[in-house]
Design an enzyme around this catalytic site. Structure first.
Site, PDB file in Angstrom:
ATOM      1  N   LYS A  32      33.192  20.112  26.079  1.00  0.00           N
ATOM      2  CA  LYS A  32      32.881  20.539  24.706  1.00  0.00           C
ATOM      3  C   LYS A  32      31.608  19.853  24.236  1.00  0.00           C
ATOM      4  O   LYS A  32      31.471  18.638  24.353  1.00  0.00           O
ATOM      5  CB  LYS A  32      34.042  20.186  23.768  1.00  0.00           C
ATOM      6  CG  LYS A  32      33.821  20.675  22.336  1.00  0.00           C
ATOM      7  CD  LYS A  32      35.056  20.478  21.488  1.00  0.00           C
ATOM      8  CE  LYS A  32      35.109  19.153  20.794  1.00  0.00           C
ATOM      9  NZ  LYS A  32      34.120  18.949  19.734  1.00  0.00           N
ATOM     10  N   ASP A  59      31.041  23.664  20.050  1.00  0.00           N
ATOM     11  CA  ASP A  59      31.838  23.436  18.833  1.00  0.00           C
ATOM     12  C   ASP A  59      30.909  23.072  17.668  1.00  0.00           C
ATOM     13  O   ASP A  59      30.808  21.911  17.286  1.00  0.00           O
ATOM     14  CB  ASP A  59      32.842  22.298  19.134  1.00  0.00           C
ATOM     15  CG  ASP A  59      33.779  22.017  17.977  1.00  0.00           C
ATOM     16  OD1 ASP A  59      33.961  22.901  17.122  1.00  0.00           O
ATOM     17  OD2 ASP A  59      34.330  20.894  17.937  1.00  0.00           O
ATOM     18  N   LYS A  61      31.046  24.683  14.622  1.00  0.00           N
ATOM     19  CA  LYS A  61      31.804  24.875  13.359  1.00  0.00           C
ATOM     20  C   LYS A  61      30.953  25.466  12.248  1.00  0.00           C
ATOM     21  O   LYS A  61      30.792  24.871  11.178  1.00  0.00           O
ATOM     22  CB  LYS A  61      32.402  23.542  12.889  1.00  0.00           C
ATOM     23  CG  LYS A  61      33.317  22.861  13.885  1.00  0.00           C
ATOM     24  CD  LYS A  61      33.988  21.644  13.264  1.00  0.00           C
ATOM     25  CE  LYS A  61      34.859  20.879  14.223  1.00  0.00           C
ATOM     26  NZ  LYS A  61      34.140  20.140  15.272  1.00  0.00           N
ATOM     27  N   HIS A  63      29.749  27.316   9.058  1.00  0.00           N
ATOM     28  CA  HIS A  63      30.377  27.540   7.747  1.00  0.00           C
ATOM     29  C   HIS A  63      29.261  27.860   6.766  1.00  0.00           C
ATOM     30  O   HIS A  63      28.587  26.948   6.259  1.00  0.00           O
ATOM     31  CB  HIS A  63      31.133  26.272   7.315  1.00  0.00           C
ATOM     32  CG  HIS A  63      32.040  26.491   6.144  1.00  0.00           C
ATOM     33  ND1 HIS A  63      32.480  25.477   5.345  1.00  0.00           N
ATOM     34  CD2 HIS A  63      32.592  27.618   5.652  1.00  0.00           C
ATOM     35  CE1 HIS A  63      33.266  25.969   4.405  1.00  0.00           C
ATOM     36  NE2 HIS A  63      33.345  27.271   4.568  1.00  0.00           N
ATOM     37  N   ASP A  64      29.054  29.160   6.491  1.00  0.00           N
ATOM     38  CA  ASP A  64      27.921  29.531   5.629  1.00  0.00           C
ATOM     39  C   ASP A  64      28.161  30.953   5.119  1.00  0.00           C
ATOM     40  O   ASP A  64      29.240  31.519   5.350  1.00  0.00           O
ATOM     41  CB  ASP A  64      26.615  29.427   6.454  1.00  0.00           C
ATOM     42  CG  ASP A  64      25.431  29.005   5.583  1.00  0.00           C
ATOM     43  OD1 ASP A  64      25.257  29.609   4.498  1.00  0.00           O
ATOM     44  OD2 ASP A  64      24.691  28.098   5.979  1.00  0.00           O
ATOM     45  N   PRO A  66      27.858  35.069   5.047  1.00  0.00           N
ATOM     46  CA  PRO A  66      28.003  35.970   6.207  1.00  0.00           C
ATOM     47  C   PRO A  66      26.723  36.188   6.999  1.00  0.00           C
ATOM     48  O   PRO A  66      26.734  36.098   8.245  1.00  0.00           O
ATOM     49  CB  PRO A  66      28.496  37.277   5.555  1.00  0.00           C
ATOM     50  CG  PRO A  66      29.253  36.818   4.350  1.00  0.00           C
ATOM     51  CD  PRO A  66      28.498  35.623   3.836  1.00  0.00           C
ATOM     52  N   THR A 118      41.903  18.539  12.181  1.00  0.00           N
ATOM     53  CA  THR A 118      43.038  17.696  12.561  1.00  0.00           C
ATOM     54  C   THR A 118      42.974  16.285  11.971  1.00  0.00           C
ATOM     55  O   THR A 118      43.941  15.539  12.033  1.00  0.00           O
ATOM     56  CB  THR A 118      43.124  17.590  14.097  1.00  0.00           C
ATOM     57  OG1 THR A 118      41.839  17.201  14.598  1.00  0.00           O
ATOM     58  CG2 THR A 118      43.526  18.904  14.720  1.00  0.00           C
ATOM     59  N   GLN A 189      42.243  10.764  13.724  1.00  0.00           N
ATOM     60  CA  GLN A 189      43.079  11.967  13.796  1.00  0.00           C
ATOM     61  C   GLN A 189      44.383  11.735  13.035  1.00  0.00           C
ATOM     62  O   GLN A 189      45.048  10.721  13.231  1.00  0.00           O
ATOM     63  CB  GLN A 189      43.401  12.304  15.267  1.00  0.00           C
ATOM     64  CG  GLN A 189      42.198  12.605  16.125  1.00  0.00           C
ATOM     65  CD  GLN A 189      41.599  13.987  15.838  1.00  0.00           C
ATOM     66  OE1 GLN A 189      42.034  14.703  14.927  1.00  0.00           O
ATOM     67  NE2 GLN A 189      40.578  14.356  16.605  1.00  0.00           N
ATOM     68  N   ARG A 210      38.402  10.663  23.021  1.00  0.00           N
ATOM     69  CA  ARG A 210      38.372   9.203  23.161  1.00  0.00           C
ATOM     70  C   ARG A 210      39.436   8.588  24.060  1.00  0.00           C
ATOM     71  O   ARG A 210      39.145   7.585  24.725  1.00  0.00           O
ATOM     72  CB  ARG A 210      38.351   8.568  21.759  1.00  0.00           C
ATOM     73  CG  ARG A 210      36.996   8.744  21.075  1.00  0.00           C
ATOM     74  CD  ARG A 210      37.054   8.525  19.593  1.00  0.00           C
ATOM     75  NE  ARG A 210      37.744   9.621  18.929  1.00  0.00           N
ATOM     76  CZ  ARG A 210      37.914   9.703  17.611  1.00  0.00           C
ATOM     77  NH1 ARG A 210      37.459   8.731  16.824  1.00  0.00           N
ATOM     78  NH2 ARG A 210      38.537  10.733  17.078  1.00  0.00           N
TER      79      ARG A 210
HETATM   80  O1  LIG Z   1      40.119  20.160  13.821  1.00  0.00           O
HETATM   81  C1  LIG Z   1      39.353  19.670  14.682  1.00  0.00           C
HETATM   82  C2  LIG Z   1      38.305  20.369  15.232  1.00  0.00           C
HETATM   83  C3  LIG Z   1      37.517  19.785  16.193  1.00  0.00           C
HETATM   84  N1  LIG Z   1      37.754  18.519  16.607  1.00  0.00           N
HETATM   85  C4  LIG Z   1      36.888  17.947  17.664  1.00  0.00           C
HETATM   86  O2  LIG Z   1      37.678  17.624  18.806  1.00  0.00           O
HETATM   87  C5  LIG Z   1      37.269  16.386  19.364  1.00  0.00           C
HETATM   88  C6  LIG Z   1      38.425  15.425  19.342  1.00  0.00           C
HETATM   89  O3  LIG Z   1      38.029  14.205  19.907  1.00  0.00           O
HETATM   90  P1  LIG Z   1      39.015  12.957  20.010  1.00  0.00           P
HETATM   91  O4  LIG Z   1      38.141  11.848  20.513  1.00  0.00           O
HETATM   92  O5  LIG Z   1      40.092  13.333  20.998  1.00  0.00           O
HETATM   93  O6  LIG Z   1      39.569  12.677  18.658  1.00  0.00           O
HETATM   94  C7  LIG Z   1      36.051  15.919  18.555  1.00  0.00           C
HETATM   95  O7  LIG Z   1      34.895  16.307  19.248  1.00  0.00           O
HETATM   96  C8  LIG Z   1      36.143  16.684  17.249  1.00  0.00           C
HETATM   97  O8  LIG Z   1      34.882  17.012  16.730  1.00  0.00           O
HETATM   98  C9  LIG Z   1      38.790  17.823  16.060  1.00  0.00           C
HETATM   99  O9  LIG Z   1      39.033  16.643  16.402  1.00  0.00           O
HETATM  100  N2  LIG Z   1      39.573  18.418  15.116  1.00  0.00           N
END
Ligand SMILES: O=c1ccn([C@@H]2O[C@H](COP(=O)(O)O)[C@@H](O)[C@H]2O)c(=O)[nH]1
Length: 231
Positions: A32, A59, A61, A63-64, A66, A118, A189, A210
């Site tokens: 990713k 990734d 993301k 957000h803006d 259309p 998350t 998280q 991580r």
């Molecule tokens: O809701 C979300 C969307 C994206 N992420 C991304 O996933 C990884 C998680 O990394 P960890 O080190 O396992 O926490 C990170 O790149 C985020 O930008 C997310 O965590 N939650």
């Protein structure tokens, strides 16, 4: 194979560190690329991963409005990545514009909508963002909005994945960050589950960063996670 379900984020700030990580973990087939690395290196890392025949989750993301989301998706499509993210809260018109924008690409990415990051707790959703729904219900509504707009799947916490799977069906891709083995720190998280629990709950892919990349021995951490899932 279960290990093909694990996507590892390259959350580093420069190309040399990213390449070193990919070379350290040749077992990883799906990487990713997020905002930190893409802002720092642009498409160089994508070219490297393509050359290495890796699958790529871009990734960013989006957000803006259309028109801007559509333009960003069109531009991202040129890299022929496998997965691309935008926020469900950009709204139906932006989601539909994104779907339309990638349709002309030679190899369009699968689009995934972020439901609720998350890192958010129920408390933050209610008190900071003033969302009047319970968090799982709100995440579900965001996934339904995305699906009705023609988006291929959603990013959600493993804690919501079984409900989303039940409502959105087996063909809707569900990708879960917020995955933590019992031996790893949660960090920022909030809504976490172990890799095995997340797979059992119905996730198609797990994003695990991580616990692997910041481990003293990333190869050992990767193998430990694969073993935990497979047994
Ligand atoms: O809701 C979300 C969307 C994206 N992420 C991304 O996933 C990884 C998680 O990394 P960890 O080190 O396992 O926490 C990170 O790149 C985020 O930008 C997310 O965590 N939650």
């Amino acid at each position: 194979m279960t290990k093909n379900k694990i996507i590892v984020p390259l959350d580093v700030s420069n190309l040399a560190d990213a390449i070193a990580l990919v070379e350290k973990l040749p077992q990883v087939s799906f990487w990713k690329v997020g905002l930190e690395l893409f802002v720092a290196t642009g498409s160089d890392i994508l070219k490297f991963l393509k050359y290495q025949q890796k699958q790529i989750f871009l990734d960013l993301k989006f957000h803006d409005i259309p028109n801007t989301v559509a333009g960003a998706c069109r531009s991202a499509s040129q890299y022929e990545v496998d997965l691309l993210t935008l926020h469900a809260t950009a709204g139906k018109k932006a989601l539909q514009a994104a779907v339309e924008a990638i349709n002309t690409a030679e190899k369009p990415p699968k689009l995934l909508a972020i439901t609720v990051l998350t890192s958010f707790s129920s408390r933050e959703l209610a008190f900071d963002l003033k969302i009047p729904l319970e968090l799982p219900e709100y995440a579900l509504q965001m996934a339904i909005l995305a699906q009705e707009s023609g988006i291929d799947g959603a990013v959600c916490s493993p804690q919501e994945v079984s409900q989303l799977r039940e409502v959105c069906g087996k063909d809707f891709l569900l990708v879960c960050p917020g995955v933590r083995p019992s031996w790893a720190k949660a960090g920022d998280q909030s809504r976490v589950m172990t890799p095995l629990e997340a797979i059992k709950a119905g996730a198609d892919y797990l994003v695990i960063g991580r616990p692997i990349t910041a481990a003293e021995n990333p190869v050992e951490a990767w193998e430990r996670i694969c073993t935990e899932i497979e047994t």
